[in-house]
Write an enzyme that holds these catalytic residues in place. Structure first.
Site, short mmCIF file in Angstrom:
data_model
loop_
_atom_site.label_atom_id
_atom_site.label_comp_id
_atom_site.label_asym_id
_atom_site.label_seq_id
_atom_site.Cartn_x
_atom_site.Cartn_y
_atom_site.Cartn_z
N HIS A 49 0.69 -1.33 -0.19
CA HIS A 49 -0.11 0.03 0.16
C HIS A 49 1.12 1.28 0.09
O HIS A 49 2.02 1.36 0.13
CB HIS A 49 -0.86 0.09 1.30
CG HIS A 49 -0.21 -0.19 2.62
ND1 HIS A 49 0.04 -1.11 3.34
CD2 HIS A 49 0.45 0.96 3.32
CE1 HIS A 49 1.05 -1.15 4.20
NE2 HIS A 49 1.18 0.20 4.39
N HIS A 132 5.86 6.48 -1.44
CA HIS A 132 6.58 5.25 -1.75
C HIS A 132 5.88 4.03 -1.24
O HIS A 132 4.76 4.21 -0.79
CB HIS A 132 8.12 5.20 -0.85
CG HIS A 132 7.67 4.91 0.56
ND1 HIS A 132 7.31 6.30 1.16
CD2 HIS A 132 7.74 3.84 1.42
CE1 HIS A 132 7.11 5.80 2.58
NE2 HIS A 132 7.28 4.49 2.79
#
Length: 203
Positions: A49, A132
């Protein structure tokens, strides 16, 4: 866990989830790293995620407070076009994949999500948002693994995909010796309508 005594707190964060096709593409790219560094603490692919705000351990009562304002944020936004791209590491220990695409919109979304959290009086880490996707953590006795694995991702460019839902996610980290698992406690579509649904769509 004794269902008659549910936990008083829950560990939560707000995130975007790449589609299966994008995750499978990156998983294939990581195959040499999986083979070369089996002792790294690899995150489960299904749990990958992009965290927008990390709240950590909060009272269970906080979750209902977040649902309506997060639904409104999602309803006011259109889907974002993103891609997984490249790789890097934090402090030579945490391996991550980079994010490309609608980064200005992604940063604005993170700002709005954090404003919701602040407005509900909920503390969060407050760290600057760095887009990220965390992949793994190196063990302390093998610190070079994350650096080497990141180098192997330097030329990776994934296909574009659409982030279409905002997720409020809970984890069981720190609640036992077993593996970490994540579950949605709320998820709302980006539809650009400007008016949020009255009840969250969950899975």
């Amino acid at each position: 866990m004794n269902e008659q005594n549910p936990p008083a707190t829950v560990r939560v964060f707000i995130a975007l989830a790449p589609p299966d096709e994008a995750k499978q593409e990156l998983e294939r790219e990581l195959d040499p790293a999986y083979q070369a560094h089996p002792r790294m603490r690899w995150n489960r692919v299904e749990d990958w995620h992009i965290t927008l705000a990390f709240l950590g351990e909060v009272p269970v009562s906080v979750v209902p407070l977040l649902r309506t304002p997060l639904a409104r944020v999602a309803a006011a936004r259109k889907p974002l076009t993103l891609a997984l791209s490249g790789g890097g590491h934090f402090d030579e220990r945490v391996l991550w994949s980079g994010i490309d695409g609608d980064l200005d919109e992604l940063r604005l979304l993170a700002t709005e999500v954090r404003a919701v959290v602040d407005g509900c009086g909920v503390p969060h880490t407050g760290r600057p948002f760095r887009p990220h996707l965390t992949l793994a953590r190196a063990r302390r006795d093998t610190p070079s693994c994350a650096v080497e694995a990141a180098a192997g991702l330097a030329d990776f460019t994934g296909r574009p995909w659409r982030a279409e839902r905002l997720h409020l996610v809970a984890s069981n980290i720190g609640r036992g010796p077993g593996p970490i698992h994540y579950r949605d406690v709320g998820a709302w579509p980006f539809d650009g309508s400007g008016s949020g649904p009255q009840a969250p769509a969950t899975r």
